[in-house]
Each structure stands twice: as structure tokens, then as C-alpha cells.
Design an enzyme around this catalytic site. Structure first.
Site, PDB file in Angstrom:
ATOM      1  N   GLU A   1       3.524  -2.808  13.556  1.00 44.12           N
ATOM      2  CA  GLU A   1       2.033  -1.905  13.423  1.00 44.12           C
ATOM      3  C   GLU A   1       1.588  -1.562  14.669  1.00 44.12           C
ATOM      4  O   GLU A   1       1.026  -0.713  15.323  1.00 44.12           O
ATOM      5  CB  GLU A   1       1.017  -2.543  12.466  1.00 44.12           C
TER       6      GLU A   1
ATOM      7  N   HIS B   1      -1.958  -0.073   4.462  1.00 42.50           N
ATOM      8  CA  HIS B   1      -0.371  -0.285   5.245  1.00 42.50           C
ATOM      9  C   HIS B   1       0.021   1.055   5.670  1.00 42.50           C
ATOM     10  O   HIS B   1       1.426   1.042   6.052  1.00 42.50           O
ATOM     11  CB  HIS B   1       0.440  -0.904   4.508  1.00 42.50           C
TER      12      HIS B   1
END
Ligand code: ADP
Length: 410
Positions: free
Chosen positions: A383, A178
Site C-alpha cells: 500500500e 483496502h
């Protein structure tokens, strides 16, 4: 236009950005690849469609994305040449990649070498890049790694106390995941606080199906909860989080489970699902807990306790805490989970305001109370946008310096 591709183990997600990243022109997803019935969705603004079709493999998924992007009905791009750069998400960059890179043959070889660390994910990421090279000849490709942000973690935090040479030889260490999300939200948080990133010690709680707690000091990751694989740290939707590895020896030797069975249990049958016996979905767990389901209450307690403990540990590791950031599905949407985690953290200076916590999603990112010494923020992750920013920066020297993290219009 800038195309962002996230080619995961069973799905391909894409976003098409304007070159200055001022707008997302199209988004889509091809999911359940390899299953009897797949799912395809494509949206241009509010206009869009979803269909069910069989998608045999990732190459077929890529072809469907192309079909959607080139469809005259949506008039998004007229030909492949309209795409000026492509950004790809890759899960594992081993100890080779410290940041995002322009793809060349050497990068592809190194990416293939890293596949042993992420056998479910990296091979799919690689197919996505190969297809992009084939179908968009001459267009530069950039690859952004989930692990790269954590390469700044010092040896004292990324080493396991196993034989040093053995681990060094075989690449055994804490990698973390992540990273793209943590990098994006930590920069966004500094923007929101209007303080230099370099001056801040933060703990980022990325709470989705996967969970990462990350210590970010001066904009660099200095410790992170997930380790070598993707199930360490705190419990997740179906993944166990940390437990004593002696349990695995016991399961195999005394209880007769195969390693495959143990692996399936740790990755797919544990975490919130394993504890509750009901679901890996936080909404379901919370609802059942409110209705008195004891196992769901317990699952919530374990989840919250492990996160709170990790926040305390990272505050100690960094010698203080300026900001606590919540992001991803649970972190952005569940006021009650945020409130439970922040309970008993007053000693650190974390105090949240119940009213702003309840409306945090509606443009009130700062949920700290007036007397709090630590800023607690709810910051939506993105993202794809982080990948797009890296893609533009690596492919265009004239990249607009004003294009910053999350500040341009979505
Ligand atoms: P992924 O890791 O798959 O990207 P997400 O970031 O989308 O996951 O997060 C999924 C998790 O977020 C699920 O557990 C889901 O229940 C939880 N979630 C989403 N919305 C809410 C909500 N309103 N309240 C509580 N949990 C939520």
C-alpha cells in the site's frame, strides 16, 4: 525524498522513498500510542533499532518519527527540506473522494466531514496531515483514500435496500475498504500476466487481519465485500463479517446488551477469535486445527467457505473470471488456506498446482495448474508504494512514465 505516512488509530508507520521510487531508504513505526508503554522502531536498510518509550499521543509519535529521520547517526535526511512530497493514507473519503488528491483547505474540511464514517481512524489521519503541514512547511501533501477505489461500484451493488432518500441524505451505502491494496495488486497482476488491465475480470482476496474480497473488472472495482463500516463481508481476525442485523435487535431488546457492548463484540470479539475461542492469528488457528482442535477447524471452515462463496458470487457478478489474486498476510503466506479456498472452484476454471502453490512467495506468483482457465496468482501487496506512486504523480508533472506498479526495484 518522498515520505509516506500511515497514521492509524494506535500507530504511525512511515517509509522514506527515493524520489524515483527506486529504493526505500528508511522505514519505521511508532506503535501502541497512548498505552503505558509504546514501541518505536526505525530501520535504514538492515541497520536499525527498536526501543520502548511512552508515547502519549499522535503528535508525540510524529515528533519521534522526525527525531529518527533527522538523526545524524543514520544520516537519512539533513533537514526537513530534503522531503519533497508527503503521501498520507486516509481510511474514509466518503462519497466525496474518487481518487487521491493534493491536500488543501477544502480537502481538509471534506476529510473532517468524513470522520463521522470512520471515527477511530480519520481523526488520526488528519493529525498526521496537520503535523506534516506544520513541520514540513511548503512541502506538498497528498492523501490517498482506502475507500476511493470502490467509488466506481455501481448503484446496484453499493445500495442497501433501505429507504432510498434516507440513505442518500445520510451517506448510508457500501463504501468498501483496502482499496489501495486492491488497486495495487490488481495492476501488479496485469503486469505479471502481461495482459491489459482493461481486459481482465479479477477477484482480489486481501486476506489479512482485515479481509476484503473485491471484484475488479477492467481495472475498476465493481463490488466489494466490506460495506458501510469495517466489519461486513467475510469473517476477519476479530470482526464478524456479515450476519443478519436482526441478531443485533435481539441482543439489545431481549438479551439486554448495550449498543457499545454489541459493537465491541462485533469488532473485537468475533471472526476467527470468536469462532475459535483461541486466537485471531491464522498461524495459531492452523496449528491448533492440525493438532485436532475442533473449534479451530470450524473457524477455518467458516472462513474458507465464506471466501469461496464470495468468489463465486463475484464471478457471477462480472460474468466470468480471468484471474484470482491472493494477497496480504494470510493470502501471501498460507499455501494451505489458498488451497482450501480453491478446492471445488474447478467449475469456474480455478485449478492450482500444489508445487507452485507451496513456493509461491519465492518469485513464482502464478500458482495455476497447466489446465486452469483462470490464472491464480499470489501478489504481495504494498500500500505504501501505491501511495508513493500517487504522491509522485500528483506532485510532479515530470513523473517518470516508466515508473510502474511494483516493477521498480524495492
Ligand atoms: P493487517 O490486516 O494487520 O495488515 P496482515 O496482512 O499482516 O494484517 O495479516 C495478518 C494475518 O496474516 C494474521 O492472521 C497472521 O496469522 C497471518 N499470517 C502471517 N503469516 C502467516 C503464515 N505464514 N501462515 C498463515 N497465516 C499467516
Amino acid at each position: 525524498m518522498i515520505l509516506i505516512i500511515n497514521c492509524g488509530s494506535s500507530s504511525l508507520k512511515y517509509q522514506l522513498y527515493r524520489p524515483d521510487l527506486s529504493k526505500v531508504e528508511a522505514t519505521g513505526m511508532v506503535a501502541r500510542i497512548g498505552e503505558p508503554e509504546g514501541y518505536v522502531e526505525h530501520y535504514v536498510g538492515r541497520r536499525g533499532e527498536h526501543t520502548r518509550r511512552k508515547i502519549p499521543d499522535h503528535r508525540a509519535a510524529f515528533a519521534m518519527m522526525m527525531e529518527n529521520l533527522l538523526s545524524p547517526e543514520y544520516n537519512v535526511i539533513g533537514c526537513p527540506k530534503a522531503i519533497t512530497a508527503i503521501g498520507h493514507r486516509a481510511v474514509h473519503g466518503g462519497s466525496v473522494f474518487f481518487g487521491s488528491v493534493l491536500v488543501d483547505d477544502q480537502v481538509m474540511d471534506a476529510l473532517r466531514d468524513c470522520s463521522a464514517f470512520a471515527p477511530l481512524h480519520n481523526p488520526c489521519n488528519i493529525v498526521g496531515i496537520e503535523e506534516a503541514q506544520r513541520l514540513f512547511p511548503g512541502t506538498p501533501n497528498v492523501v490517498v483514500f482506502d475507500t476511493a477505489f470502490h467509488q466506481t461500484i455501481p448503484a446496484k451493488a453499493h445500495l442497501y435496500a433501505l429507504p432510498y432518500e434516507f440513505c442518500a441524505r445520510n451517506g448510508i451505502r457500501r463504501y468498501g475498504f483496502h482499496g489501495t491494496s486492491c488497486r495495487y495488486v490488481s495492476r501488479s497482476a496485469a503486469d505479471i500476466l502481461n495482459r491489459p488491465l482493461e481486459s481482465l475480470s479479477m477477484v482480489v482476496c486481501h486476506l489479512g487481519n482485515g479481509v476484503t474480497i473485491d471484484a475488479v473488472k477492467g481495472g475498476r472495482s465493481v463490488d466489494t465485500s466490506i460495506g458501510f463500516g469495517t466489519f461486513g463481508g467475510v469473517p476477519m481476525g476479530t470482526r464478524a463479517g456479515d450476519f443478519d442485523p436482526a441478531v443485533i435487535f435481539h441482543m439489545v431488546r431481549e438479551l439486554g446488551l448495550s449498543l457499545d457492548e454489541v459493537e465491541t463484540m462485533c469488532y473485537r470479539q468475533s471472526g476467527l477469535l470468536g469462532l475459535s475461542g483461541l486466537s485471531n492469528d491464522m498461524r495459531v488457528i492452523q496449528e491448533a486445527a492440525e493438532q485436532g482442535n475442533d473449534r479451530c477447524k470450524l473457524a477455518l471452515e467458516v472462513f474458507v467457505y465464506q471466501i469461496r462463496k464470495t468468489i463465486g458470487a463475484y464471478a457471477a457478478a462480472m460474468g466470468g473470471l480471468d484471474a484470482l489474486i491472493f494477497t496480504a498476510g494470510i493470502g501471501e503466506n498460507s499455501a494451505s488456506v489458498r488451497s482450501m479456498i480453491c478446492e471445488n472452484l474447478e467449475f469456474l476454471g480455478v485449478e492450482i498446482d500444489a508445487r507452485t502453490n507451496a513456493i509461491a512467495r519465492n518469485g513464482h506468483p502464478n500458482i495455476s495448474s497447466a489446465s486452469a482457465r483462470v490464472a491464480t496468482l499470489v501478489v504481495p501487496t504494498d500500500e505504501e508504494r501505491m501511495i508513493a506512486i500517487d504522491t509522485v504523480q500528483l506532485t510532479s508533472r515530470e513523473a517518470d512514465a516508466s515508473m510502474e506498479y511494483g516493477t521498480a526495484a524495492q
